[in-house]
Design an enzyme around this catalytic site. Structure first.
Site, PDB file in Angstrom:
ATOM      1  NE  ARG A   1       8.214  11.958   8.006  1.00 29.15           N
ATOM      2  CZ  ARG A   1       8.317  10.746   8.560  1.00 29.15           C
ATOM      3  NH1 ARG A   1       8.496  10.652   9.862  1.00 29.15           N
ATOM      4  NH2 ARG A   1       8.239   9.661   7.824  1.00 29.15           N
TER       5      ARG A   1
ATOM      6  CG  HIS B   1       2.145  11.547   2.748  1.00 28.58           C
ATOM      7  ND1 HIS B   1       2.640  11.948   1.532  1.00 28.58           N
ATOM      8  CD2 HIS B   1       3.222  11.476   3.570  1.00 28.58           C
ATOM      9  CE1 HIS B   1       3.946  12.114   1.605  1.00 28.58           C
ATOM     10  NE2 HIS B   1       4.330  11.832   2.831  1.00 28.58           N
TER      11      HIS B   1
ATOM     12  CE1 TYR C   1      14.868  16.880   4.360  1.00 28.78           C
ATOM     13  CE2 TYR C   1      12.641  16.102   3.953  1.00 28.78           C
ATOM     14  CZ  TYR C   1      13.877  15.924   4.523  1.00 28.78           C
ATOM     15  OH  TYR C   1      14.121  14.797   5.253  1.00 28.78           O
TER      16      TYR C   1
ATOM     17  NE  ARG D   1      15.364  12.034  -2.188  1.00 27.35           N
ATOM     18  CZ  ARG D   1      14.336  12.154  -1.361  1.00 27.35           C
ATOM     19  NH1 ARG D   1      13.733  13.303  -1.236  1.00 27.35           N
ATOM     20  NH2 ARG D   1      13.874  11.119  -0.688  1.00 27.35           N
TER      21      ARG D   1
END
Length: 715
Positions: free
Chosen positions: A380, A440, A473, A569
């Protein structure tokens, strides 16, 4: 469970039923969104930040419905009854989800009513009729005429006009109109380009929703008709993209799939409580597809739209502004990131330290005449990517540039296709990786010609190369010039670009090749140490843990006496604190100003944890089956002592010590806020006010970082 017969180890038998061993993944995710929603009610947060959390909870819930619920609906429709890890069929999961959704949506609406009242007290008025004076009314009317009405297309719903297609997340209004004896139902779809809320110009903040504005002036769209009823609705559709393994042209397949997603099956139809009965009956007839749920609410549709109001210029109602630090280590080398890395490995802790250093790594490589090659993964990259621009510059400067662009990054497929086209036009070799596995791993690799020969500089990240998310983040960027990492990074790229599976690696764990086995071995080593009477402990930080293979090994470690502390999380299928199974496992979740996103795995390695010889990894992978078996991920061991201390005794330890933003997971699946105690500790505040170890360089000599120590029963 305390009355169960004891094993030879004098422990109660471990539960064997799936529902006793694992939590349900979907219900655990809803519990996570419960915690996000709870922050909207946190009085210690500024008002607009609370509104932001409410908006995020709405956006999260939409994605959950469009992906996870849609998937379960599809399984039920196809007659698939494969149980989840906790033993529930798809139909049973859907029933439990629907029950929980009713409670969550109800609390969202009550939270919104309270926040709207508090916003009004603070001078921000939302759809407040009493605030719309003659001047405001005239502006709204003119704005509707000039900016809104030209974009709207009323369509009669009768046999002569087919029912229009309503896009995913689409808003629409139905009006029942009458002229003489003639009565019609008209649909007006709201173009997605229009803002959800409009701010009336003026010193006082006055907002009106787009649907309220259209309803207010709808008469001008239907001259000669009397409006006798109206209502607003919203549609969510199945948005998952499935790609067949035999796809011959991945780019073309994805372009088709993106178009198909917009027309996915309706999963949820949301309508106003006071919807006109005639129009509602027609809407239900056309959109109430099998498996869809219909939600009627007397509140607001589409909570994520509240983000428009969060942008109001009221710094007094937001968190204090924060500017991330640029690492002193790099500035000591006059901005030469390669010189800083050559001197010693460095880890950057985002968002407390600037993402600019990552961008500068690629920019400097693009401009450096001694750099001959750059290889980069892009999962991303965002809508404005400085990293992509740097890669384009590098290719234009004649360097060999390879970019692995992941087309399967959910909801970023179109953006990634755009970047891929831009890169290819500049001469970058663009690779799309595997059809059935996502790439990823976050890796950047720069090969530079130096006096001693070619040297490879590597960046390994726990987060994406995304300039916006890097501001909110929490992630780690690890830079190294260790040739062993360089050789392994080259093997990773060859695996993705040429399907050349590395037979062995010197440092990296790579999924789906050996990452799982590396973690298994580290957990097993702690079990062996516990049986030998040595200190044995495991600390882990991740976003989700659902993989039963990992969970079962953690259960085994707990039964052996290994002390295990997890910071998870979001989704957690592991059930902590169960006698005979997970007595020694504690799980907490941190929800606060920043989104916890880094993955860190630490093992005592025969000495008390934390310690200088503990085994520490940072990773792009969560502990989920998809990450370990169906994605290309990296697991990076941290050997440099300064970086090791920062990751373990600063980052991970501060997460364990946090009490102000932490929730503890109970054996029954519920979460309770951790008691902040007499000396509350906020890990986000700590990181904002204390510099990192490896980024400080010589500055550490004049300003020490406060030492953290683990208290007994920290979580």
């Amino acid at each position: 469970m305390g009355s169960q017969p004891l094993t030879q180890d004098n422990e109660p038998d471990a539960p064997q039923a799936p529902g006793e061993r694992y939590f349900n993944r979907e219900l655990s995710w809803l519990a996570f969104n419960d915690r996000v929603l709870a922050e909207a009610c946190n009085d210690s947060y500024p008002l607009l930040e609370r509104l932001r959390f409410l908006s995020i909870s709405g956006s999260n819930l939409d994605e959950f419905l469009m992906i996870r619920v849609a998937g379960l609906v599809g399984q039920v429709q196809r007659g698939i009854d494969t149980p989840s890890d906790d033993g529930r069929s798809p139909k049973e999961q859907l029933a439990a989800i629907v029950e929980r959704l009713e409670d969550i949506t109800s609390r969202q609406q009550s939270t919104w009513r309270e926040l709207r009242r508090e916003l009004a007290e603070a001078g921000i008025h939302v759809a407040a009729e009493e605030r719309i004076n003659a001047e405001a009314y005239q502006w709204l009317k003119q704005h509707f005429y000039d900016e809104i009405m030209p974009l709207l297309t009323p369509q009669a719903l009768d046999p002569a006009h087919p029912f229009p297609f309503v896009t995913n997340e689409g808003f629409g209004l139905l009006f029942t109109v009458r002229r003489g004896e003639e009565e019609l139902v008209e649909m007006v779809l709201i173009p997605p380009a229009l803002p959800r809320f409009l701010r009336v110009p003026g010193e006082e903040a006055l907002y009106i929703s787009i649907e309220s504005l259209v309803t207010r002036f709808a008469q001008h769209m239907f001259p000669g008709f009397e409006i006798i009823g109206d209502g607003t609705f919203r549609v969510l559709r199945d948005s998952d993209i499935e790609i067949e393994e035999e796809a011959e042209d991945l780019v073309r397949t994805f372009r088709t799939a993106i178009q198909r997603r917009r027309r996915g099956q309706v999963i949820q139809l949301e309508i106003e409580e006071d919807f006109d009965p005639t129009a509602e009956a027609l809407l239900r007839e056309k959109l109430d597809t099998p498996g869809a749920t219909i939600v009627k609410t007397d509140g607001m549709l589409g909570m994520e739209g509240l983000a428009d109001i969060v942008d109001e210029d009221r710094p007094d109602l937001k968190f204090d502004s924060y500017s991330p630090r640029y690492p002193e280590r790099v500035m000591e080398h006059d901005g030469d990131i390669f010189a800083a890395i050559r001197e010693k490995d460095i880890v950057i802790h985002h968002p407390y330290e600037s993402f600019d250093v990552v961008v500068d790594f690629v920019r400097r490589a693009a401009a450096d005449p001694d750099v001959v090659a750059i290889k980069q993964t892009l999962y991303r990259a965002g809508s404005q990517s400085a990293v992509v621009d740097a890669l384009v510059t590098a290719a234009e400067n004649g360097k060999s540039v390879t970019a692995v662009v992941e087309l399967k990054a959910r909801f970023d497929e179109e953006q990634n296709l755009f970047w891929a086209n831009k890169l290819e036009r500049a001469g970058v070799q663009v690779i799309y990786g595997f059809v059935d596995w996502k790439t990823h791993a976050k890796v950047s690799m720069v090969v530079r010609r130096e006096e001693t020969g070619f040297r490879t500089y590597c960046h390994f990240g726990t987060g994406n190369y995304h300039p916006t998310t890097a501001k909110v983040y929490t992630d780690l960027s690890y830079f190294t010039a260790d040739p062993r990492f360089g050789r392994d990074a080259g093997k990773l790229f060859n695996f993705v670009t040429g399907y050349v599976e590395p037979r062995e690696t010197e440092m990296l764990g790579i999924s789906p090749i050996n990452l799982r086995e590396t973690l298994y071995a580290a957990i097993n080593n702690e079990v062996v140490n516990a049986h030998s009477g040595k200190p044995a402990a495991i600390w882990m930080k991740m976003n989700q843990i659902t993989d039963t293979g990992i969970i079962d090994r953690l259960y085994e470690a707990s039964r052996a006496g290994v002390e295990i502390q997890l910071v998870v999380r979001g989704i957690c299928n592991l059930r902590p604190g169960v006698p005979g199974m997970s007595d020694n496992i504690r799980v907490k979740s941190i929800i606060g100003r920043f989104l916890e996103h880094s993955r860190i795995y630490a093992f005592a390695n025969g000495e008390p944890l934390p310690g200088p010889n503990s085994t520490v990894y940072v990773s792009s992978a969560d502990l989920m089956g998809r990450n370990l078996d169906r994605r290309v991920e990296h697991l990076v061991p941290i050997a440099n002592q300064t970086v090791h201390d920062q990751v373990l005794q600063q980052v991970l330890l501060a997460n364990l010590l946090d009490t102000e933003q932490s929730w503890e997971l109970q054996p029954d699946g519920s979460y309770g806020r951790v008691d902040p105690g007499e000396k509350p500790f906020n890990c986000h505040r700590y990181f904002m006010t204390n510099p990192s170890l490896s980024g400080r360089g010589g500055a550490l000599e004049t300003g020490a970082v406060p030492h953290l120590a683990l208290r007994k029963g920290a979580i």
